[in-house]
Design an enzyme around this catalytic site. Structure first.
Site, PDB file in Angstrom:
ATOM      1  N   ASN A 153     -10.665  -3.019  -6.232  1.00 35.76           N
ATOM      2  CA  ASN A 153      -9.838  -2.092  -7.029  1.00 35.76           C
ATOM      3  C   ASN A 153     -10.436  -1.766  -8.406  1.00 35.76           C
ATOM      4  O   ASN A 153     -10.024  -0.809  -9.052  1.00 35.76           O
ATOM      5  CB  ASN A 153      -8.409  -2.631  -7.208  1.00 35.76           C
ATOM      6  CG  ASN A 153      -7.557  -2.512  -5.964  1.00 35.76           C
ATOM      7  OD1 ASN A 153      -6.634  -3.284  -5.745  1.00 35.76           O
ATOM      8  ND2 ASN A 153      -7.861  -1.532  -5.113  1.00 35.76           N
ATOM      9  N   TRP A 154     -11.451  -2.544  -8.838  1.00 40.57           N
ATOM     10  CA  TRP A 154     -12.114  -2.227 -10.118  1.00 40.57           C
ATOM     11  C   TRP A 154     -12.805  -0.877 -10.060  1.00 40.57           C
ATOM     12  O   TRP A 154     -13.126  -0.293 -11.093  1.00 40.57           O
ATOM     13  CB  TRP A 154     -13.145  -3.313 -10.474  1.00 40.57           C
ATOM     14  CG  TRP A 154     -12.548  -4.667 -10.678  1.00 40.57           C
ATOM     15  CD1 TRP A 154     -12.679  -5.746  -9.838  1.00 40.57           C
ATOM     16  CD2 TRP A 154     -11.719  -5.122 -11.760  1.00 40.57           C
ATOM     17  NE1 TRP A 154     -11.979  -6.825 -10.340  1.00 40.57           N
ATOM     18  CE2 TRP A 154     -11.384  -6.476 -11.526  1.00 40.57           C
ATOM     19  CE3 TRP A 154     -11.225  -4.506 -12.925  1.00 40.57           C
ATOM     20  CZ2 TRP A 154     -10.590  -7.226 -12.385  1.00 40.57           C
ATOM     21  CZ3 TRP A 154     -10.426  -5.262 -13.780  1.00 40.57           C
ATOM     22  CH2 TRP A 154     -10.116  -6.595 -13.516  1.00 40.57           C
ATOM     23  N   HIS A 175       2.742   3.148  -8.864  1.00 36.16           N
ATOM     24  CA  HIS A 175       2.591   1.702  -9.084  1.00 36.16           C
ATOM     25  C   HIS A 175       3.830   1.136  -9.787  1.00 36.16           C
ATOM     26  O   HIS A 175       4.254   0.030  -9.499  1.00 36.16           O
ATOM     27  CB  HIS A 175       1.339   1.421  -9.920  1.00 36.16           C
ATOM     28  CG  HIS A 175       0.058   1.810  -9.227  1.00 36.16           C
ATOM     29  ND1 HIS A 175      -0.184   1.494  -7.907  1.00 36.16           N
ATOM     30  CD2 HIS A 175      -1.037   2.479  -9.664  1.00 36.16           C
ATOM     31  CE1 HIS A 175      -1.380   1.951  -7.564  1.00 36.16           C
ATOM     32  NE2 HIS A 175      -1.908   2.565  -8.606  1.00 36.16           N
ATOM     33  N   ASP A 177       0.822  -1.214   0.000  1.00 36.82           N
ATOM     34  CA  ASP A 177       0.000   0.000   0.000  1.00 36.82           C
ATOM     35  C   ASP A 177       0.857   1.266   0.000  1.00 36.82           C
ATOM     36  O   ASP A 177       1.987   1.260   0.486  1.00 36.82           O
ATOM     37  CB  ASP A 177      -0.917  -0.030   1.235  1.00 36.82           C
ATOM     38  CG  ASP A 177      -2.048   0.975   1.127  1.00 36.82           C
ATOM     39  OD1 ASP A 177      -2.292   1.488   0.019  1.00 36.82           O
ATOM     40  OD2 ASP A 177      -2.684   1.248   2.152  1.00 36.82           O
ATOM     41  N   GLY A 178       0.288   2.340  -0.536  1.00 35.09           N
ATOM     42  CA  GLY A 178       0.941   3.648  -0.470  1.00 35.09           C
ATOM     43  C   GLY A 178       1.530   4.128  -1.789  1.00 35.09           C
ATOM     44  O   GLY A 178       2.179   5.174  -1.837  1.00 35.09           O
ATOM     45  N   ASN A 179       1.282   3.379  -2.864  1.00 35.44           N
ATOM     46  CA  ASN A 179       1.824   3.785  -4.170  1.00 35.44           C
ATOM     47  C   ASN A 179       1.303   5.164  -4.593  1.00 35.44           C
ATOM     48  O   ASN A 179       2.052   6.001  -5.084  1.00 35.44           O
ATOM     49  CB  ASN A 179       1.435   2.777  -5.258  1.00 35.44           C
ATOM     50  CG  ASN A 179       2.032   1.407  -5.027  1.00 35.44           C
ATOM     51  OD1 ASN A 179       2.865   1.240  -4.144  1.00 35.44           O
ATOM     52  ND2 ASN A 179       1.610   0.443  -5.813  1.00 35.44           N
ATOM     53  N   GLY A 180      -0.003   5.360  -4.408  1.00 31.09           N
ATOM     54  CA  GLY A 180      -0.627   6.617  -4.815  1.00 31.09           C
ATOM     55  C   GLY A 180      -0.078   7.796  -4.028  1.00 31.09           C
ATOM     56  O   GLY A 180       0.272   8.838  -4.599  1.00 31.09           O
ATOM     57  N   ARG A 181       0.024   7.629  -2.720  1.00 33.66           N
ATOM     58  CA  ARG A 181       0.530   8.734  -1.877  1.00 33.66           C
ATOM     59  C   ARG A 181       1.998   9.022  -2.143  1.00 33.66           C
ATOM     60  O   ARG A 181       2.442  10.158  -2.108  1.00 33.66           O
ATOM     61  CB  ARG A 181       0.290   8.413  -0.395  1.00 33.66           C
ATOM     62  CG  ARG A 181      -1.127   8.728   0.050  1.00 33.66           C
ATOM     63  CD  ARG A 181      -1.474   8.060   1.345  1.00 33.66           C
ATOM     64  NE  ARG A 181      -1.654   6.626   1.162  1.00 33.66           N
ATOM     65  CZ  ARG A 181      -1.695   5.744   2.142  1.00 33.66           C
ATOM     66  NH1 ARG A 181      -1.546   6.151   3.383  1.00 33.66           N
ATOM     67  NH2 ARG A 181      -1.888   4.482   1.885  1.00 33.66           N
TER      68      ARG A 181
HETATM   69  C1  FPP Z   1      -2.051   0.077  -3.256  1.00 37.03           C
HETATM   70  O1  FPP Z   1      -1.563   1.402  -3.273  1.00 37.03           O
HETATM   71  C2  FPP Z   1      -1.470  -0.681  -4.331  1.00 37.03           C
HETATM   72  C3  FPP Z   1      -2.147  -1.299  -5.324  1.00 37.03           C
HETATM   73  C4  FPP Z   1      -3.622  -1.237  -5.407  1.00 37.03           C
HETATM   74  C5  FPP Z   1      -1.473  -2.012  -6.411  1.00 37.03           C
HETATM   75  C6  FPP Z   1      -0.227  -2.770  -6.064  1.00 37.03           C
HETATM   76  C7  FPP Z   1       0.499  -3.018  -7.325  1.00 37.03           C
HETATM   77  C8  FPP Z   1       1.851  -2.962  -7.494  1.00 37.03           C
HETATM   78  C9  FPP Z   1       2.780  -2.774  -6.387  1.00 37.03           C
HETATM   79  C10 FPP Z   1       2.485  -3.059  -8.844  1.00 37.03           C
HETATM   80  C11 FPP Z   1       2.228  -4.214  -9.707  1.00 37.03           C
HETATM   81  C12 FPP Z   1       2.223  -5.540  -9.034  1.00 37.03           C
HETATM   82  C13 FPP Z   1       2.834  -6.653  -9.511  1.00 37.03           C
HETATM   83  C14 FPP Z   1       2.642  -7.953  -8.842  1.00 37.03           C
HETATM   84  C15 FPP Z   1       3.712  -6.606 -10.680  1.00 37.03           C
HETATM   85  P1  FPP Z   1      -2.595   2.604  -3.444  1.00 37.03           P
HETATM   86  O2  FPP Z   1      -2.631   2.979  -4.870  1.00 37.03           O
HETATM   87  O3  FPP Z   1      -3.901   2.238  -2.857  1.00 37.03           O
HETATM   88  O4  FPP Z   1      -1.886   3.716  -2.599  1.00 37.03           O
HETATM   89  P2  FPP Z   1      -2.598   4.942  -1.862  1.00 37.03           P
HETATM   90  O5  FPP Z   1      -3.414   4.366  -0.739  1.00 37.03           O
HETATM   91  O6  FPP Z   1      -1.446   5.747  -1.378  1.00 37.03           O
HETATM   92  O7  FPP Z   1      -3.431   5.654  -2.886  1.00 37.03           O
END
Ligand code: FPP
Length: 249
Positions: A77-78, A46, A29-33
């Site tokens: 996530n969809w 991501h 978690d945390g890719n977006g932030r």
């Molecule tokens: C949650 O962060 C992350 C995801 C929904 C996707 C995870 C995917 C990857 C790490 C990349 C691809 C994976 C593989 C197996 C190749 P978020 O977007 O909800 O973060 P946020 O809460 O900060 O917005």
């Protein structure tokens, strides 16, 4: 750089190889932030998250972890914008195309958790190819959770049990907590010993609900794209200090 290497070696030396968790699950978690903090589009987060997938899979396998479960895409996530969903599917395809031979060479068995029939054609085909190619490997099982939801997994399991009962393959009285697990995506696998969730959120988000009954949780404020080898080792070290009593004393 040199300092980081020293830190990594120091942490690694603190790990007791005889007490490794056999199954580690991670909610990435945390890719977006992470992206937002850097004024980048969410997809950039991501993409960097995928780099951490490569790193942590290799680190876990080298350390001797037997099962690693990564939450890559949930049934919820969809609901995200189409562009982001497409970006995630593209990254999955990219990851498998880039890493499959390497994973296979390193004796990693790829499995999926979730209903992959619900994935678009290209990622679905790549995933099936990866599972098929690596099916006889036995160093580490890499579970990639795709279109996965814990409640959905349990309900699907119950439906399959009811079908088996109806067909006379099972007696209701014979159902136990143990053989219920044979109806889950993690069939024949041990429950996670350790669940890691970076990014500061303190929740489970529908991940492996049946399997985490006695799992140790490790939370951290680090965003997944910043989660490195040293953070993984720290989680293992902390886990090894826990006293797991499973309800006993
Ligand atoms: C949650 O962060 C992350 C995801 C929904 C996707 C995870 C995917 C990857 C790490 C990349 C691809 C994976 C593989 C197996 C190749 P978020 O977007 O909800 O973060 P946020 O809460 O900060 O917005």
């Amino acid at each position: 750089m040199q300092d980081r290497k020293v830190v990594i070696e120091e942490l690694k030396s603190q790990i007791d190889k005889d007490k490794l968790p056999s199954h580690v699950a991670i909610i990435m978690d945390g890719n977006g932030r992470w992206a937002q903090k850097k004024h980048l589009p969410r997809t950039a987060g991501h993409k960097e998250g995928m780099e951490r997938v490569k790193e942590i899979v290799e680190v876990a396998s080298n350390l001797g972890i037997k099962y690693l479960s990564l939450y890559a895409f949930s049934t919820e996530n969809w609901k995200r914008p189409e562009e982001e969903v497409n970006g995630l599917m593209k990254l999955l395809v990219q990851y498998l195309r880039m890493e499959l031979n390497n994973l296979n060479k390193n004796n990693v068995k790829i499995k999926t958790l979730g209903n992959i029939d619900g994935l678009p054609k290209l990622p679905r085909e790549e995933v099936i190819r990866a599972v098929e190619l690596t099916k006889n490997n036995n160093k580490m099982v890499l579970n990639i959770a795709l279109n996965y939801g814990g409640r959905n997994e349990i309900v699907t399991g119950v439906k399959n049990i009811l079908k088996d009962v109806k067909m006379g393959k099972m007696e209701i009285e014979d159902l136990t907590e143990e053989n219920f697990q044979e109806y889950l995506y993690t069939i024949s696998q041990p429950d996670p010993d350790l669940l890691i969730r970076p990014s500061g959120e303190l929740r489970i988000s529908n991940f492996m609900l049946y399997q985490i009954a006695y799992t140790e949780f490790w939370f951290s404020n680090i965003y997944w794209p910043d989660f490195r080898e040293e953070n993984f080792y720290q989680a293992i070290i902390d886990y090894q200090k826990r006293d797991r009593r499973y309800g006993g004393i």
